[in-house]
Design a protein around this motif. Sequence first.
Motif, PDB file in Angstrom:
ATOM      1  N   MET A   1       9.193 -18.273   5.199  1.00 26.08           N
ATOM      2  CA  MET A   1       8.636 -17.263   6.301  1.00 26.08           C
ATOM      3  C   MET A   1       9.519 -16.247   6.581  1.00 26.08           C
ATOM      4  N   THR A   2       8.753 -14.864   6.884  1.00 23.33           N
ATOM      5  CA  THR A   2       9.868 -13.689   7.158  1.00 23.33           C
ATOM      6  C   THR A   2       9.189 -13.185   8.443  1.00 23.33           C
ATOM      7  N   ASP A   3      10.081 -12.213   9.109  1.00 20.20           N
ATOM      8  CA  ASP A   3       9.525 -11.644  10.359  1.00 20.20           C
ATOM      9  C   ASP A   3       9.226 -10.212   9.856  1.00 20.20           C
ATOM     10  N   LEU A   4       9.101 -10.015   8.808  1.00 20.88           N
ATOM     11  CA  LEU A   4       8.707  -8.473   8.352  1.00 20.88           C
ATOM     12  C   LEU A   4       7.243  -8.656   7.858  1.00 20.88           C
ATOM     13  N   HIS A   5       6.538  -7.695   8.074  1.00 19.76           N
ATOM     14  CA  HIS A   5       5.204  -7.635   7.516  1.00 19.76           C
ATOM     15  C   HIS A   5       4.918  -6.324   6.819  1.00 19.76           C
ATOM     16  N   VAL A   6       4.168  -6.087   5.525  1.00 24.79           N
ATOM     17  CA  VAL A   6       4.056  -4.952   5.092  1.00 24.79           C
ATOM     18  C   VAL A   6       2.302  -4.852   4.777  1.00 24.79           C
ATOM     19  N   VAL A   7       1.762  -3.716   5.127  1.00 25.47           N
ATOM     20  CA  VAL A   7       0.738  -3.353   4.435  1.00 25.47           C
ATOM     21  C   VAL A   7       0.807  -2.376   3.173  1.00 25.47           C
ATOM     22  N   GLU A   8       0.191  -2.751   2.281  1.00 25.54           N
ATOM     23  CA  GLU A   8       0.422  -1.889   0.814  1.00 25.54           C
ATOM     24  C   GLU A   8      -0.862  -1.281   0.459  1.00 25.54           C
ATOM     25  N   ILE A   9      -1.076  -0.004   0.107  1.00 27.41           N
ATOM     26  CA  ILE A   9      -2.031   0.636  -0.305  1.00 27.41           C
ATOM     27  C   ILE A   9      -1.840   0.933  -1.813  1.00 27.41           C
ATOM     28  N   CYS A  10      -2.901   1.285  -2.671  1.00 29.91           N
ATOM     29  CA  CYS A  10      -2.745   1.482  -3.927  1.00 29.91           C
ATOM     30  C   CYS A  10      -1.849   0.537  -4.558  1.00 29.91           C
ATOM     31  N   ALA A  11      -1.819  -0.709  -4.520  1.00 30.33           N
ATOM     32  CA  ALA A  11      -0.870  -1.604  -4.887  1.00 30.33           C
ATOM     33  C   ALA A  11      -0.818  -2.135  -6.311  1.00 30.33           C
ATOM     34  N   GLY A  12      -1.798  -1.430  -7.088  1.00 28.70           N
ATOM     35  CA  GLY A  12      -1.483  -1.751  -8.363  1.00 28.70           C
ATOM     36  C   GLY A  12      -1.368  -3.184  -8.661  1.00 28.70           C
ATOM     37  N   ALA A  13      -0.739  -3.489  -9.733  1.00 29.14           N
ATOM     38  CA  ALA A  13      -0.416  -4.804 -10.631  1.00 29.14           C
ATOM     39  C   ALA A  13       0.642  -5.747  -9.620  1.00 29.14           C
ATOM     40  N   GLY A  14       1.131  -5.117  -8.806  1.00 29.59           N
ATOM     41  CA  GLY A  14       2.325  -5.723  -7.802  1.00 29.59           C
ATOM     42  C   GLY A  14       3.603  -5.474  -8.085  1.00 29.59           C
ATOM     43  N   GLY A  15       4.092  -4.368  -8.949  1.00 30.98           N
ATOM     44  CA  GLY A  15       5.378  -4.132  -9.084  1.00 30.98           C
ATOM     45  C   GLY A  15       6.102  -3.805  -7.741  1.00 30.98           C
ATOM     46  N   GLN A  16       5.575  -3.028  -6.701  1.00 32.53           N
ATOM     47  CA  GLN A  16       6.080  -2.608  -5.347  1.00 32.53           C
ATOM     48  C   GLN A  16       5.841  -3.901  -4.601  1.00 32.53           C
ATOM     49  N   ALA A  17       4.965  -4.596  -4.598  1.00 33.05           N
ATOM     50  CA  ALA A  17       4.696  -5.728  -3.901  1.00 33.05           C
ATOM     51  C   ALA A  17       5.859  -6.792  -4.056  1.00 33.05           C
ATOM     52  N   LEU A  18       6.013  -7.068  -5.352  1.00 33.52           N
ATOM     53  CA  LEU A  18       6.963  -8.013  -5.799  1.00 33.52           C
ATOM     54  C   LEU A  18       8.234  -7.477  -5.237  1.00 33.52           C
ATOM     55  N   LEU A  29      -1.704  -7.232   3.898  1.00 34.31           N
ATOM     56  CA  LEU A  29      -2.880  -6.725   3.107  1.00 34.31           C
ATOM     57  C   LEU A  29      -2.298  -5.946   1.996  1.00 34.31           C
ATOM     58  N   ALA A  30      -3.115  -6.034   1.042  1.00 34.77           N
ATOM     59  CA  ALA A  30      -2.904  -5.311  -0.172  1.00 34.77           C
ATOM     60  C   ALA A  30      -4.150  -4.722  -0.801  1.00 34.77           C
ATOM     61  N   VAL A  31      -4.335  -3.360  -0.830  1.00 37.53           N
ATOM     62  CA  VAL A  31      -5.572  -2.631  -1.160  1.00 37.53           C
ATOM     63  C   VAL A  31      -5.604  -2.153  -2.517  1.00 37.53           C
ATOM     64  N   GLU A  32      -6.239  -2.300  -3.417  1.00 39.31           N
ATOM     65  CA  GLU A  32      -6.497  -1.682  -4.775  1.00 39.31           C
ATOM     66  C   GLU A  32      -7.694  -1.450  -5.320  1.00 39.31           C
ATOM     67  N   LEU A  33      -7.746  -0.153  -6.186  1.00 41.77           N
ATOM     68  CA  LEU A  33      -9.042   0.383  -6.655  1.00 41.77           C
ATOM     69  C   LEU A  33      -9.468  -0.387  -7.932  1.00 41.77           C
ATOM     70  N   ASP A  34      -8.542  -0.620  -8.654  1.00 42.66           N
ATOM     71  CA  ASP A  34      -8.818  -1.255 -10.169  1.00 42.66           C
ATOM     72  C   ASP A  34      -9.185  -2.916  -9.810  1.00 42.66           C
ATOM     73  N   ALA A  56      -9.290   4.887   0.662  1.00 43.02           N
ATOM     74  CA  ALA A  56      -9.751   6.011   1.503  1.00 43.02           C
ATOM     75  C   ALA A  56     -11.220   5.922   1.961  1.00 43.02           C
ATOM     76  N   ASP A  57     -11.645   5.001   1.596  1.00 45.85           N
ATOM     77  CA  ASP A  57     -13.205   4.649   1.897  1.00 45.85           C
ATOM     78  C   ASP A  57     -13.149   4.016   3.207  1.00 45.85           C
ATOM     79  N   PRO A  58     -13.678   4.478   4.506  1.00 44.19           N
ATOM     80  CA  PRO A  58     -13.710   3.472   5.632  1.00 44.19           C
ATOM     81  C   PRO A  58     -14.492   2.185   5.556  1.00 44.19           C
ATOM     82  N   GLY A  59     -15.369   1.985   4.457  1.00 39.54           N
ATOM     83  CA  GLY A  59     -16.037   0.802   4.153  1.00 39.54           C
ATOM     84  C   GLY A  59     -15.133  -0.077   3.342  1.00 39.54           C
ATOM     85  N   THR A  60     -13.909   0.297   2.823  1.00 42.06           N
ATOM     86  CA  THR A  60     -13.063  -0.787   2.216  1.00 42.06           C
ATOM     87  C   THR A  60     -12.160  -1.367   3.216  1.00 42.06           C
TER      88      THR A  60
END
Length: 429
Positions: A1-18, A29-34, A56-60
């Motif tokens: 567990m960690t005390d730090l949280h991130v929201v990632e946009i355009c997360a792709g396949a997870g390079g930055q996420a990892l 949260l991780a948001v990705e188009l593909d 960038a779509d409010p519905g996403t």
Amino acid sequence: MTDLHVVEICAGAGGQALGLERAGFEHALAVELDANAASTLRRNRPAWHVVEGDVADPGTWTPEDYRTVNGEQLDLLAGGVPCPPFTIAGKQLGATDERDLFAWAVNLAERVRPKALLLENVRGLSANRFAAYRQNVLDTLQSAGYAAQWKLLHAADFGVPQLRPRFVLVALLPEYAEYFSWPEELPDARLTVGEALECLMAAKGWEGAKAWADGADDIAPTIVGGSKKHGGADLGPTRAKAAWAKLGVDAKGVADEAPEPGWKPAEGKPGPKLTVEMVARIQGWKPEDKWFFEGRKTTTYRQVGNAFPPPVAEAVGRSIARALRKEGERNELVEATETVHDPVYKLLRGMERPLGIDQIIKRLEKYGQHMSEPEVERHLAHLERDFIITRVPRSSGALGYQLGEFKAFVGQEGHQRHELFAVNQAKIS
């Protein structure tokens, strides 16, 4: 567990996420188009909340829902927004490219109000062509109460066997910004292509793997993921292919498997092709990550090629984490140094009336900036590609120039991005 949280946009396949996960951040949260990349994220991290769609779509998703996580202010908003608007290999359309989300992501920080913001893109964004664009980003963040700074980082300095410069933006609220410092380079961690791939080349028993690895004694050229507009998996343009050939790699395609016993290159070929797994290793994924990519060969290659190398993301993430925990020595805030990327933009932005080129030159001289008429004209030409410039005739017969609105998409309902994105979405990756 960690005390730090991130929201990632355009997360792709997870390079930055990892990389951020290694640095101690948990994904809220991780948001990705593909669709394939989103499936990759879900397969590797089933516990993550992954949302598929146009970020960038409010519905996403609703950004304001993530101002707090577990009752605490969000620590980090991060993303690797699309790079084609800035890449030197493209048209460098910048703010007028429907794929440009950089300005939108910067404005997103005002809506979400995280403690820190991390955005990365290609080296092209650091060029003179985008000086005013960068200045607008810094000014926007400063107005929102953030201290921001840019830095060009080279992946090879962080143990990634590849020539991959990335232009990185980090912004933090002042109470954390004074503790931030960029990660130090790790020269002892530098790897060659041969060192990184020898075991994979030998995986099916190829006797030539050791000799091949000894010859592949340099870092790779930049891995190019490409886009859906173009053909299958390919390691890059002509110059990149020539660089790969010097390393003993056939860059005209991607292999399904490693070479088998007795394998020899066909006449005129420099050596074996790389598999997607090998490309992932060059991009910074490690065997212990056990990271699986969803989709067929071409789409998995693109997922890998378009990623932010995990070791670089981890290094920057650790620096941000230390700042958020207020660890280490305190530094002078960026605002105190007043970084100026484009003095012409800065001058016109503060003027309510048009200025002629002669007036621009004289006013810049007062601030210690010396520019010739051709230099000012060049700045104005770059400015006009990303901003509305109004030309007003002066009594002298010359033209006066007045800076208007930023052309970039920042969430406007009537912006051309909506129509262009809808038309081209199938080709956007």
